[in-house]
Design a protein around this motif. Structure first.
Motif, PDB file in Angstrom:
ATOM      1  N   GLY A   1       0.731  -1.025  -0.362  1.00 38.59           N
ATOM      2  CA  GLY A   1       0.028   0.626  -0.048  1.00 38.59           C
ATOM      3  C   GLY A   1       0.995   0.573   0.179  1.00 38.59           C
ATOM      4  N   ILE A   2       1.834   1.525   0.537  1.00 35.14           N
ATOM      5  CA  ILE A   2       3.049   2.405   0.661  1.00 35.14           C
ATOM      6  C   ILE A   2       2.707   2.982  -0.678  1.00 35.14           C
ATOM      7  CG2 ILE A   2       5.205   3.611   1.704  1.00 35.14           C
ATOM      8  CD1 ILE A   2       4.469   1.405   4.449  1.00 35.14           C
ATOM      9  N   GLY A   3       4.190   1.878  -1.469  1.00 30.43           N
ATOM     10  CA  GLY A   3       3.714   1.825  -3.209  1.00 30.43           C
ATOM     11  C   GLY A   3       3.082   2.572  -3.462  1.00 30.43           C
ATOM     12  N   LEU A   4       1.897   1.879  -3.434  1.00 25.15           N
ATOM     13  CA  LEU A   4       0.796   2.386  -3.875  1.00 25.15           C
ATOM     14  C   LEU A   4       0.757   4.117  -3.444  1.00 25.15           C
ATOM     15  CD1 LEU A   4      -1.742  -0.633  -3.984  1.00 25.15           C
ATOM     16  CD2 LEU A   4      -0.589   0.892  -6.235  1.00 25.15           C
ATOM     17  N   ALA A   5       0.769   4.308  -2.685  1.00 23.36           N
ATOM     18  CA  ALA A   5       0.007   5.840  -2.111  1.00 23.36           C
ATOM     19  C   ALA A   5       2.124   6.581  -2.464  1.00 23.36           C
ATOM     20  CB  ALA A   5       0.634   5.132  -0.763  1.00 23.36           C
ATOM     21  N   ALA A   6       2.866   6.103  -3.156  1.00 25.91           N
ATOM     22  CA  ALA A   6       3.380   6.641  -3.136  1.00 25.91           C
ATOM     23  C   ALA A   6       3.649   7.234  -4.760  1.00 25.91           C
ATOM     24  CB  ALA A   6       5.126   6.226  -3.541  1.00 25.91           C
ATOM     25  N   GLY A   7       3.287   5.885  -5.995  1.00 22.57           N
ATOM     26  CA  GLY A   7       2.137   6.131  -6.840  1.00 22.57           C
ATOM     27  C   GLY A   7       1.464   7.665  -7.145  1.00 22.57           C
ATOM     28  N   VAL A   8      -0.263   7.606  -5.962  1.00 21.17           N
ATOM     29  CA  VAL A   8      -0.951   8.320  -6.815  1.00 21.17           C
ATOM     30  C   VAL A   8       0.303   9.412  -6.022  1.00 21.17           C
ATOM     31  CG1 VAL A   8      -2.512   9.088  -4.802  1.00 21.17           C
ATOM     32  CG2 VAL A   8      -2.200   7.251  -5.479  1.00 21.17           C
ATOM     33  N   LEU A   9       1.325   9.792  -4.721  1.00 20.94           N
ATOM     34  CA  LEU A   9       1.698  11.038  -4.953  1.00 20.94           C
ATOM     35  C   LEU A   9       2.803  11.746  -5.947  1.00 20.94           C
ATOM     36  CD1 LEU A   9       2.862  10.630  -1.014  1.00 20.94           C
ATOM     37  CD2 LEU A   9       1.032  11.935  -1.747  1.00 20.94           C
ATOM     38  N   VAL A  10       3.007  10.989  -6.600  1.00 17.43           N
ATOM     39  CA  VAL A  10       4.439  11.387  -7.785  1.00 17.43           C
ATOM     40  C   VAL A  10       3.176  11.820  -8.867  1.00 17.43           C
ATOM     41  CG1 VAL A  10       4.571  10.273  -9.795  1.00 17.43           C
ATOM     42  CG2 VAL A  10       5.705   9.678  -7.740  1.00 17.43           C
ATOM     43  N   TYR A  11       1.618  10.717  -9.367  1.00 19.70           N
ATOM     44  CA  TYR A  11       0.544  11.134  -9.972  1.00 19.70           C
ATOM     45  C   TYR A  11       0.425  12.498  -9.663  1.00 19.70           C
ATOM     46  CZ  TYR A  11      -4.276  11.840 -11.501  1.00 19.70           C
ATOM     47  OH  TYR A  11      -5.246  12.299 -12.472  1.00 19.70           O
ATOM     48  N   GLY A  12      -0.295  13.004  -8.350  1.00 19.64           N
ATOM     49  CA  GLY A  12      -0.834  13.721  -8.133  1.00 19.64           C
ATOM     50  C   GLY A  12       0.242  15.057  -8.213  1.00 19.64           C
ATOM     51  N   ALA A  13       1.436  15.273  -8.375  1.00 20.12           N
ATOM     52  CA  ALA A  13       2.241  16.247  -7.684  1.00 20.12           C
ATOM     53  C   ALA A  13       2.525  15.980  -9.667  1.00 20.12           C
ATOM     54  CB  ALA A  13       3.775  15.656  -7.849  1.00 20.12           C
ATOM     55  N   GLY A  14       2.302  15.771 -10.844  1.00 24.72           N
ATOM     56  CA  GLY A  14       2.506  15.880 -11.964  1.00 24.72           C
ATOM     57  C   GLY A  14       1.251  16.433 -12.507  1.00 24.72           C
ATOM     58  N   VAL A  15       0.417  15.932 -11.950  1.00 20.22           N
ATOM     59  CA  VAL A  15      -1.083  16.390 -13.050  1.00 20.22           C
ATOM     60  C   VAL A  15      -1.410  18.136 -12.134  1.00 20.22           C
ATOM     61  CG1 VAL A  15      -3.752  16.421 -12.831  1.00 20.22           C
ATOM     62  CG2 VAL A  15      -2.256  14.509 -13.353  1.00 20.22           C
ATOM     63  N   HIS A  16      -1.130  18.143 -10.914  1.00 19.36           N
ATOM     64  CA  HIS A  16      -1.538  19.829 -10.525  1.00 19.36           C
ATOM     65  C   HIS A  16      -0.096  20.904  -9.743  1.00 19.36           C
ATOM     66  CE1 HIS A  16      -5.756  18.124  -9.878  1.00 19.36           C
ATOM     67  NE2 HIS A  16      -5.344  17.230  -9.288  1.00 19.36           N
ATOM     68  N   PHE A  17       0.940  20.040  -9.968  1.00 18.66           N
ATOM     69  CA  PHE A  17       1.843  21.423  -9.299  1.00 18.66           C
ATOM     70  C   PHE A  17       3.028  21.478 -10.830  1.00 18.66           C
ATOM     71  CE2 PHE A  17      -0.014  19.043  -5.545  1.00 18.66           C
ATOM     72  CZ  PHE A  17      -0.555  20.460  -5.116  1.00 18.66           C
ATOM     73  N   ALA A  18       3.601  20.112 -10.433  1.00 22.04           N
ATOM     74  CA  ALA A  18       4.487  20.416 -11.564  1.00 22.04           C
ATOM     75  C   ALA A  18       4.642  18.769 -12.460  1.00 22.04           C
ATOM     76  CB  ALA A  18       6.406  20.322 -11.187  1.00 22.04           C
ATOM     77  N   GLU A  19       5.243  19.096 -13.987  1.00 21.46           N
ATOM     78  CA  GLU A  19       5.374  17.996 -14.704  1.00 21.46           C
ATOM     79  C   GLU A  19       6.365  17.070 -14.403  1.00 21.46           C
ATOM     80  OE1 GLU A  19       5.620  19.366 -18.390  1.00 21.46           O
ATOM     81  OE2 GLU A  19       4.152  20.587 -18.565  1.00 21.46           O
ATOM     82  N   THR A  20       6.556  15.606 -14.803  1.00 17.18           N
ATOM     83  CA  THR A  20       6.729  14.897 -14.114  1.00 17.18           C
ATOM     84  C   THR A  20       7.551  14.129 -15.456  1.00 17.18           C
ATOM     85  OG1 THR A  20       5.190  13.660 -13.172  1.00 17.18           O
ATOM     86  CG2 THR A  20       6.288  15.093 -11.598  1.00 17.18           C
ATOM     87  N   PRO A  21       9.074  13.242 -15.290  1.00 12.52           N
ATOM     88  CA  PRO A  21       8.700  12.025 -16.389  1.00 12.52           C
ATOM     89  C   PRO A  21       7.372  11.302 -16.923  1.00 12.52           C
ATOM     90  CG  PRO A  21      10.645  12.298 -15.235  1.00 12.52           C
ATOM     91  CD  PRO A  21       9.537  13.295 -14.172  1.00 12.52           C
ATOM     92  N   LEU A  22       6.640  11.480 -15.637  1.00  9.65           N
ATOM     93  CA  LEU A  22       5.494  10.427 -16.249  1.00  9.65           C
ATOM     94  C   LEU A  22       3.762  11.689 -16.484  1.00  9.65           C
ATOM     95  CD1 LEU A  22       5.170   8.782 -12.303  1.00  9.65           C
ATOM     96  CD2 LEU A  22       5.575   7.581 -14.915  1.00  9.65           C
ATOM     97  N   HIS A  23       4.224  12.848 -17.003  1.00 12.60           N
ATOM     98  CA  HIS A  23       3.455  13.924 -17.694  1.00 12.60           C
ATOM     99  C   HIS A  23       2.935  13.132 -19.155  1.00 12.60           C
ATOM    100  CE1 HIS A  23       0.806  17.119 -17.830  1.00 12.60           C
ATOM    101  NE2 HIS A  23       1.536  17.008 -19.415  1.00 12.60           N
ATOM    102  N   ARG A  24       4.517  12.770 -19.707  1.00 11.68           N
ATOM    103  CA  ARG A  24       4.316  12.247 -21.056  1.00 11.68           C
ATOM    104  C   ARG A  24       2.907  10.392 -21.442  1.00 11.68           C
ATOM    105  NH1 ARG A  24      10.645  12.051 -22.889  1.00 11.68           N
ATOM    106  NH2 ARG A  24      10.809  14.365 -22.546  1.00 11.68           N
ATOM    107  N   ILE A  25       2.663  10.222 -20.375  1.00 11.19           N
ATOM    108  CA  ILE A  25       1.834   8.739 -19.913  1.00 11.19           C
ATOM    109  C   ILE A  25       0.647   9.692 -19.152  1.00 11.19           C
ATOM    110  CG2 ILE A  25       1.633   7.108 -18.838  1.00 11.19           C
ATOM    111  CD1 ILE A  25       4.290   6.684 -17.961  1.00 11.19           C
TER     112      ILE A  25
END
Length: 309
Positions: free
Chosen positions: A120-144
């Protein structure tokens, strides 16, 4: 014959809008598919703590995502009902969010096994990365596309409680991977359907979406691809069951959900059918696109629940 569906005061339409606005349909989808995974791969129902934790976590993620969208929304431009709802009620929703976050943390700490907590911690980290890329700053995952990311995280969330048991039984690992992969595609298609229906408001608000990256203005191009994709995976799910690569119950339910979503997509994006029964008006003005799409995901397992228990 269908005239009663278009009444503006139809109670079920108002109820559907509210359910979708507060993300309860997404919570229902998560809990029901968690049940399907548990029955198929652990031969038992999930515990109350596991279902409560998943339901709270899904609600927290969806609510936070919509509150952040509402915070940067142009109030003068077109917006979906759920974004307007979160903007109007942001104070009460924020307080509720903080309270339920503490409740969820206590349920996880005292009601969930350590092995599941780690996943669950691993999934939570994925959610945080997703949220950061969508709402705050572009990340490499923004291309996905975000719909693909959400589908992956949702499939991981509904199946996470079954993985420790599957790790201990190698014979279940391939069927588990195939089933999670099909669920990933199903949940991603659900998000694409909603985004295609809400293309105009998303573009006006500057919200990124997979259909919005395509040139077509009315979403019909995205709809055509979605119809073909969901119909293909409805057949692929049956093939997976026939080849023994997916459990019979889970595979059949996935196929039915894909077929249901394909039919709904056809009804939404095919003008000939729209003229016949005015279903586009029904989807656009009476029931929100999100609730209609989610119904394709929660109705099959819900209706089959008596046979699953």
């Amino acid at each position: 014959m269908f005239s009663f569906l278009w009444r503006t005061n139809l109670p079920v339409a108002k109820l559907a809008r509210i359910i979708n606005a507060v993300s309860l349909d997404a919570v229902a989808v998560a809990i029901l598919w968690q049940f399907v995974f548990c029955i198929n791969f652990t031969q038992r129902a999930p515990t109350i703590a596991q279902s409560v934790s998943l339901g709270l976590t899904v609600w927290l993620v969806y609510c936070a995502d919509r509150l952040l969208d509402a915070a940067r929304m142009d109030v003068q431009g077109p917006a979906t009902y759920r974004h307007q709802f979160h903007l109007r009620h942001r104070r009460g929703l924020t307080i509720t969010w903080m309270i339920l976050l503490m409740v969820d943390a206590m349920v996880v700490c005292f009601g969930i096994d350590g092995s599941i907590q780690v996943l669950g911690i691993g999934l939570a980290a994925g959610v945080l990365v997703y949220g950061a890329g969508v709402h705050f700053a572009e990340t490499p995952l923004h291309r996905i596309p975000k719909e693909v990311q959400v589908g992956f995280l949702f499939a991981g969330g509904v199946s996470v409680v079954t993985w420790p048991g599957v790790f201990a039984e190698p014979s279940k690992q391939i069927p588990m991977l195939v089933t999670v992969g099909l669920a990933w595609v199903l949940f991603a298609c659900n998000c694409i359907f909603v985004a295609a229906c809400e293309l105009e408001s998303d573009r006006a608000q500057g919200f990124d979406s997979l259909p919005g990256r395509w040139i077509n203005q009315d979403g019909s191009f995205a709809g055509g691809i979605l119809i073909a994709l969901t119909a293909s995976f409805a057949a692929a799910s049956w093939v997976a069951v026939w080849l023994g690569c997916a459990p019979w119950v889970a595979g059949c339910l996935l196929s039915i959900s894909f077929a249901f979503l394909s039919i709904v997509s056809f009804a939404r994006f095919t003008s000939k059918l729209n003229r016949r029964i005015s279903i586009q008006r029904y989807l656009d003005r009476r029931l929100t696109a999100g609730f209609v799409a989610d119904s394709a995901l929660f109705l099959p397992p819900l209706l089959c629940m008596p046979w699953l228990i």
